[in-house]
Scaffold this motif. Structure first.
Motif, short mmCIF file in Angstrom:
data_model
loop_
_atom_site.label_atom_id
_atom_site.label_comp_id
_atom_site.label_asym_id
_atom_site.label_seq_id
_atom_site.Cartn_x
_atom_site.Cartn_y
_atom_site.Cartn_z
N UNK A 1 0.80 -1.23 0.00
CA UNK A 1 0.00 0.00 0.00
C UNK A 1 0.83 1.29 0.00
N UNK A 2 1.99 1.29 0.66
CA UNK A 2 2.79 2.51 0.71
C UNK A 2 3.37 2.89 -0.65
N UNK A 3 3.81 1.91 -1.39
CA UNK A 3 4.38 2.18 -2.71
C UNK A 3 3.37 2.01 -3.83
N UNK A 4 2.20 1.47 -3.51
CA UNK A 4 1.14 1.18 -4.48
C UNK A 4 1.65 0.30 -5.62
N UNK A 5 2.41 -0.71 -5.24
CA UNK A 5 2.95 -1.65 -6.21
C UNK A 5 2.57 -3.06 -5.81
N UNK A 6 2.56 -3.94 -6.79
CA UNK A 6 2.24 -5.35 -6.60
C UNK A 6 3.50 -6.17 -6.63
N UNK A 7 3.60 -7.11 -5.72
CA UNK A 7 4.78 -7.97 -5.66
C UNK A 7 4.37 -9.39 -5.98
N UNK A 8 5.12 -9.98 -6.90
CA UNK A 8 4.95 -11.38 -7.26
C UNK A 8 6.18 -12.13 -6.80
N UNK A 9 6.01 -13.21 -6.06
CA UNK A 9 7.13 -14.03 -5.61
C UNK A 9 6.85 -15.47 -6.01
#
Length: 190
Positions: free
Chosen positions: A90-98
């Protein structure tokens, strides 16, 4: 009394999330067997809302190779798992895929591949596309035996926080899965 009668009807009206397996290809190479697949599905509204609230969602792809035996049950020749997690920062408004061959944990330990995306659709595209995944070594495969590949992809609801696990019980919105079998004898050109 009316609530009791309407509640089961509402549960029946919901359909599970349809998953289309547009490609499932096994390729034999000198060092082993590789799997490529392309899935197509849309996330249901409850799953998408949970992601936007910062709840990570886990997916698992399983590939098992079994050799048919006439005298006993089929023998498992090789097995591979790919664990995937999609989460929103939420802070960076980015999605992380692992992605990892070992179960993912919040501790951050272990070897895994991670990538950041600006859009949820881009992160989900990474989940839905598996390319050149080594599922078996060449020594595991018997060219003379009849072997079958069992592929399964699903949303792992056991990784959700306990409150979501209890709420997801019986709700098909959280049921995302597909399973296929292919005959490796025919598929890989023997």
């Amino acid at each position: 009394m009316a609530f009791v009668l309407l509640w089961p009807l509402a549960m029946v009206a919901r359909a599970e999330t349809p998953v289309t397996l547009t490609e499932l290809r096994a390729e034999r190479a000198q060092d082993g067997l590789y799997l490529s697949t392309q899935l197509k599905f849309d996330l249901s509204q409850p799953v998408e809302e949970a992601l936007y609230k910062g709840i990570p969602v886990y997916f698992i792809a399983e590939a098992d190779i079994v050799r048919e035996r006439w005298y006993w049950s089929d023998a498992q020749v090789a097995s591979a798992r790919r664990y995937m997690r999609v989460s929103y920062q939420p802070l960076t408004r980015r999605w992380r895929f692992a992605s990892s061959s070992e179960p993912l944990s919040n501790a951050g330990l272990g070897v895994n591949f991670g990538q950041y995306y600006d859009q949820l659709s881009d992160a989900m595209a990474a989940v839905q596309r598996i390319s050149q995944w080594k599922i078996a070594d060449a020594s595991d495969l018997d060219v003379d035996a009849r072997q079958t590949l069992r592929f399964r992809f699903y949303l792992d609801s056991s990784q959700l926080p306990r409150t979501f696990q209890l709420g997801a019980v019986g709700q098909s919105d959280w049921h995302i899965s597909v399973e296929r079998r292919i005959d490796l004898t025919r598929e890989t050109g023997k």
